[in-house]
Design an enzyme around this catalytic site. Structure first.
Site, PDB file in Angstrom:
ATOM      1  N   LYS A 189      25.133 -32.514 -30.085  1.00 21.92           N
ATOM      2  CA  LYS A 189      24.469 -33.805 -30.290  1.00 21.92           C
ATOM      3  C   LYS A 189      23.901 -33.932 -31.693  1.00 21.92           C
ATOM      4  CE  LYS A 189      20.171 -32.034 -28.277  1.00 21.92           C
ATOM      5  NZ  LYS A 189      19.202 -32.169 -27.173  1.00 21.92           N
ATOM      6  N   GLY A 190      23.579 -32.798 -32.326  1.00 22.22           N
ATOM      7  CA  GLY A 190      23.135 -32.804 -33.708  1.00 22.22           C
ATOM      8  C   GLY A 190      21.755 -33.376 -33.915  1.00 22.22           C
TER       9      GLY A 190
END
Length: 273
Positions: free
Chosen positions: A139-140
């Protein structure tokens, strides 16, 4: 931008740059600190005198509140007399061209031809994984996908409380190309001690030239990381693609350097008959 805004920007004197509060060059700043005394008129005066000794004037105590038993919290507005020459400031920072995730994958595919192995860990007894998770997890962070989503990165998040020796042994076993270390706890400069210890061990194992070592964390800076023996350091707000861009650029730079050095080596002369 409006004409008024353009005019305001043009009026800034970069050679004598001061904080901006209400009007240009007023030098207004906001301070917050705690004194180990109960809130009182005496405590307020102590705060004013302390801020004055810091070199501020036009001091206004905006808030004096009880923080705990025997502690008073202050929020203060004041004006500084000092300025800096912005035109003379030079900062040692990470030099790497920023690429998108797609561009990085394509660079690795076409110019390297194999996945780069990247290990990440929160080392020592530090159990805060928010930073390393933001860089690695799919998802970062802030709309920027983590390293695990890259097709041409073998990204492995080892989690928290990974000891330096264990991290380096795993880096050897996996033939890692890059090692990312997250440091959050900084009391008594424990982060510096741990970082220096890691790089000392890496040097003893002959890994400093073989692998790229990167540090990150809220109190981590690039100059500090260099002093500890790392190749680069990233602070708060760093996005995964910035780290990935640096790793790829540094890997290719080293590859080109080694190729150049190899080409310069003279051919061995055969024995004369």
């Amino acid at each position: 931008m409006s004409a008024k805004s353009n005019q305001q920007v043009a009026e800034v004197n970069l050679k004598k740059l001061k904080p901006y509060g209400d009007i240009m060059d007023d030098g207004t700043v906001q301070l917050a600190f705690t004194l180990p005394v109960e809130p009182s008129p005496e405590a307020r005066e102590a705060a004013i005198q302390l801020v004055s000794k810091m070199g501020f004037d036009q001091i206004k105590i905006a808030t004096m509140e009880k923080a705990a038993v025997g502690f008073a919290l202050f929020v203060v507005y004041a004006n500084t007399r000092h300025s800096v020459d912005f035109t003379q400031i030079e900062v040692l920072k990470v030099e790497a061209e920023k690429h998108s995730r797609e561009e990085i994958d394509e660079i690795i595919r076409t110019q390297i031809g194999r996945k780069l192995v990247v290990l990440g860990a929160c080392t020592g007894f530090d159990a805060h994984t928010v930073g390393v998770d933001a860089i690695f997890n799919m998802k970062g962070f802030a709309g920027d996908y983590g390293l695990e989503r890259y097709q041409w990165l073998d990204a492995r998040n080892l989690g928290a409380q990974v000891q330096n020796e264990d991290l380096l042994q795993l880096a050897l076993k996996t033939k890692a190309d890059a090692v990312l270390v997250s440091k959050v706890v900084t009391q008594h400069n424990i982060h510096l001690k741990d970082m220096k210890d890691l790089m000392k061990r890496a040097d003893q194992l002959g890994l400093k030239e073989k692998m790229i070592f990167v540090a990150g964390g809220p109190r981590v800076t690039h100059p500090m990381s260099l002093e500890c023996g790392f190749d680069a350091g990233f602070g708060v707000g760093t996005k995964p693609s910035e780290v990935a861009s640096y790793i790829v650029d540094e890997y290719l730079r080293r590859q080109a350097k080694h190729s150049k050095l190899g080409a310069k080596k003279p051919a061995k002369k055969g024995k004369s008959k």
